[in-house]
Design an enzyme around this catalytic site. Structure first.
Site, PDB file in Angstrom:
ATOM      1  N   ALA A   1       4.267  -8.407  -0.237  1.00 47.54           N
ATOM      2  CA  ALA A   1       3.229  -8.225   0.276  1.00 47.54           C
ATOM      3  C   ALA A   1       2.777  -6.618  -0.656  1.00 47.54           C
ATOM      4  CB  ALA A   1       3.314  -7.838   2.027  1.00 47.54           C
TER       5      ALA A   1
ATOM      6  N   GLU B   1       8.071 -15.812   0.892  1.00 49.23           N
ATOM      7  CA  GLU B   1       7.766 -16.495   1.932  1.00 49.23           C
ATOM      8  C   GLU B   1       6.786 -17.432   1.530  1.00 49.23           C
ATOM      9  OE1 GLU B   1       7.383 -12.415   3.732  1.00 49.23           O
ATOM     10  OE2 GLU B   1       8.277 -13.401   5.546  1.00 49.23           O
TER      11      GLU B   1
ATOM     12  N   GLY C   1       7.074 -11.229   0.861  1.00 46.11           N
ATOM     13  CA  GLY C   1       5.851 -12.118   0.971  1.00 46.11           C
ATOM     14  C   GLY C   1       5.748 -13.131   0.234  1.00 46.11           C
TER      15      GLY C   1
ATOM     16  N   GLU D   1      12.687  -6.532   2.672  1.00 49.22           N
ATOM     17  CA  GLU D   1      11.922  -5.928   3.331  1.00 49.22           C
ATOM     18  C   GLU D   1      12.811  -4.642   4.213  1.00 49.22           C
ATOM     19  OE1 GLU D   1      11.550  -8.959   3.022  1.00 49.22           O
ATOM     20  OE2 GLU D   1       9.560  -9.683   3.133  1.00 49.22           O
TER      21      GLU D   1
HETATM   22  N1  CAA Z   1       2.836  -4.162  -3.883  1.00 48.48           N
HETATM   23  C1  CAA Z   1       2.410  -3.295  -4.382  1.00 48.48           C
HETATM   24  N2  CAA Z   1       2.578  -3.009  -5.727  1.00 48.48           N
HETATM   25  C2  CAA Z   1       3.567  -3.474  -6.566  1.00 48.48           C
HETATM   26  C3  CAA Z   1       4.370  -4.327  -5.665  1.00 48.48           C
HETATM   27  C4  CAA Z   1       4.183  -4.640  -4.235  1.00 48.48           C
HETATM   28  N3  CAA Z   1       4.998  -5.566  -3.616  1.00 48.48           N
HETATM   29  N4  CAA Z   1       5.522  -4.875  -6.403  1.00 48.48           N
HETATM   30  C5  CAA Z   1       5.259  -4.196  -7.523  1.00 48.48           C
HETATM   31  N5  CAA Z   1       4.145  -3.360  -7.587  1.00 48.48           N
HETATM   32  C6  CAA Z   1       3.494  -2.656  -8.785  1.00 48.48           C
HETATM   33  C7  CAA Z   1       4.182  -1.534  -9.047  1.00 48.48           C
HETATM   34  O1  CAA Z   1       3.902  -0.444  -8.064  1.00 48.48           O
HETATM   35  C8  CAA Z   1       3.798  -1.069 -10.313  1.00 48.48           C
HETATM   36  O2  CAA Z   1       2.429  -0.608 -10.115  1.00 48.48           O
HETATM   37  P1  CAA Z   1       2.018   0.878 -11.251  1.00 48.48           P
HETATM   38  O3  CAA Z   1       2.219   0.197 -12.822  1.00 48.48           O
HETATM   39  O4  CAA Z   1       0.536   1.067 -10.900  1.00 48.48           O
HETATM   40  O5  CAA Z   1       3.279   1.727 -10.888  1.00 48.48           O
HETATM   41  C9  CAA Z   1       3.628  -2.399 -10.944  1.00 48.48           C
HETATM   42  O6  CAA Z   1       3.500  -3.246  -9.945  1.00 48.48           O
HETATM   43  C10 CAA Z   1       4.751  -2.941 -11.781  1.00 48.48           C
HETATM   44  O7  CAA Z   1       5.897  -2.659 -10.989  1.00 48.48           O
HETATM   45  P2  CAA Z   1       7.169  -1.670 -11.373  1.00 48.48           P
HETATM   46  O8  CAA Z   1       6.907  -0.706 -12.251  1.00 48.48           O
HETATM   47  O9  CAA Z   1       7.849  -1.651  -9.966  1.00 48.48           O
HETATM   48  O10 CAA Z   1       8.180  -2.763 -12.259  1.00 48.48           O
HETATM   49  P3  CAA Z   1       9.700  -2.881 -12.227  1.00 48.48           P
HETATM   50  O11 CAA Z   1       9.931  -3.803 -13.391  1.00 48.48           O
HETATM   51  O12 CAA Z   1      10.226  -1.751 -12.603  1.00 48.48           O
HETATM   52  O13 CAA Z   1      10.426  -3.613 -11.013  1.00 48.48           O
HETATM   53  C11 CAA Z   1      10.447  -4.973  -8.949  1.00 48.48           C
HETATM   54  C12 CAA Z   1       9.868  -4.765 -10.259  1.00 48.48           C
HETATM   55  C13 CAA Z   1      11.665  -5.207  -8.919  1.00 48.48           C
HETATM   56  C14 CAA Z   1       9.821  -6.363  -8.436  1.00 48.48           C
HETATM   57  C15 CAA Z   1       9.548  -4.017  -8.201  1.00 48.48           C
HETATM   58  O14 CAA Z   1       8.432  -3.841  -8.534  1.00 48.48           O
HETATM   59  C16 CAA Z   1       9.727  -4.018  -6.689  1.00 48.48           C
HETATM   60  O15 CAA Z   1      10.679  -3.738  -6.339  1.00 48.48           O
HETATM   61  N6  CAA Z   1       8.637  -4.471  -5.987  1.00 48.48           N
HETATM   62  C17 CAA Z   1       8.536  -4.475  -4.904  1.00 48.48           C
HETATM   63  C18 CAA Z   1       9.474  -5.558  -4.108  1.00 48.48           C
HETATM   64  C19 CAA Z   1       9.181  -5.610  -2.658  1.00 48.48           C
HETATM   65  O16 CAA Z   1       9.695  -4.712  -2.029  1.00 48.48           O
HETATM   66  N7  CAA Z   1       8.650  -6.565  -2.036  1.00 48.48           N
HETATM   67  C20 CAA Z   1       8.388  -6.823  -0.621  1.00 48.48           C
HETATM   68  C21 CAA Z   1       7.233  -6.250  -0.007  1.00 48.48           C
HETATM   69  S1  CAA Z   1       7.349  -5.985   1.769  1.00 48.48           S
HETATM   70  C22 CAA Z   1       6.829  -7.550   2.309  1.00 48.48           C
HETATM   71  O17 CAA Z   1       6.568  -8.390   1.481  1.00 48.48           O
HETATM   72  C23 CAA Z   1       6.666  -7.526   3.707  1.00 48.48           C
HETATM   73  C24 CAA Z   1       6.241  -8.850   4.181  1.00 48.48           C
HETATM   74  O18 CAA Z   1       7.131  -9.798   4.072  1.00 48.48           O
HETATM   75  C25 CAA Z   1       5.134  -9.099   5.106  1.00 48.48           C
END
Ligand code: CAA
Length: 265
Positions: free
Chosen positions: A72, A121, A118, A141
């Protein structure tokens, strides 16, 4: 000219190859994270496909090689600050995933790169999952102080068992494609996951479409009831299958030693 040529989406791409639809989540700058607009558009596509008899299978994938969907959208999530808004977001995401899950035709998630939160999911709402060797999957999460809200706590344990699911959920760790294959989280690992997804979809849609819909219904309705109740459902749906002209065609084709021509009737 395809059925989807006239449609425009901001965060998705929808392509048609014969009777196969390919939905690509396309927000590469945010690793295809699901913001509310993207979720709404996925819901619209699912409704469109549900109403369209010309489509017989759906592949869901993400743009680029780095991510299927990284969860998400965390910038949107960070705005949530009370029980009601959190519940609302979860319910709306669940509704989209459930409508995808309930489609009567085969659905395949094609996972390249990260499928997290998500994103996983979304993949879990599909019938099967095909991953590239570089795919990484997880439900992180808890590391954000939240829990999966688009069906992960319910679908993951039903797919891979409570013990394995709790390990993934509580550690938040990412599993690679090989481990995901071993635990049954993905069905196939392929260097060319999209080609593999198309190949599997073609194999599926050679079968009678009503059989596929009834199989999905039998498995879905049978998942949470006793075996005896499930057998009742199976017998009812078996009865519906033998009343179709595709059943007559399928059995006749076998006896005539030719390929059947199913019409979905
Ligand atoms: N939401 C919004 N933006 C996201 C994102 C997310 N879930 N995942 C990545 N991005 C964005 C980053 O903010 C970054 O943006 P900027 O370039 O503007 O800074 C861009 O995508 C690239 O990401 P990273 O620089 O972080 O890339 P990385 O290679 O260093 O890491 C990653 C990759 C491990 C996937 C890391 O991006 C990450 O951990 N992302 C989040 C994953 C996460 O926690 N997902 C769960 C979300 S909560 C959820 O999903 C709740 C639910 O069930 C409803």
């Amino acid at each position: 000219m395809t059925l989807f040529d006239e449609l425009e989406f901001s965060n998705l791409q929808l392509d048609q190859h014969g009777s196969l639809a390919v939905l690509t989540i396309n927000r590469p700058k945010a690793l295809n994270a699901l913001n509310s607009d993207t979720l709404t558009e996925i819901g619209q596509v699912v409704d469109l496909i549900a109403e369209n008899a010309d489509i017989s299978a759906l592949i869901v994938t993400g743009a680029g090689e780095k991510a299927f969907v990284a969860g998400a959208d965390i910038s949107e999530l960070s705005e949530l600050n009370n029980v009601y808004s959190g519940r609302e977001l979860s319910l709306s995401g669940q509704e989209v995933m459930q409508s995808l899950n309930n489609l009567p035709l085969p659905t395949i998630a094609c996972i390249q790169g990260f499928a997290l939160g998500g994103g996983l999911e979304l993949a879990l709402a599909c019938d099967i999952r095909i991953a590239s060797p570089r795919a990484r999957m997880g439900l992180p999460e808890a590391s954000l102080g939240v829990i999966p809200g688009f069906g992960g706590t319910q679908r993951l344990p039903r797919l891979i068992g409570a013990g394995r699911a709790l390990d993934m959920l509580i550690t938040g760790r990412q599993v690679d494609a090989e481990e995901a294959l071993q635990m049954g989280l993905v069905n196939y690992v392929s260097d060319e996951p999209l080609s593999k997804a198309r190949e599997v979809a073609e194999q599926m849609i050679r079968n009678a479409p009503i059989s596929l819909a009834l199989i999905k219904e039998a498995v879905r309705r049978g998942a949470h009831i006793s075996v005896e109740e499930g057998m009742e459902i199976e017998a009812d749906l078996f009865g519906m299958a033998v009343a179709t002209s595709d059943f007559a065609e399928g059995t006749r084709a076998f006896l005539d030693k030719r390929r059947p021509e199913f019409k979905g009737e």
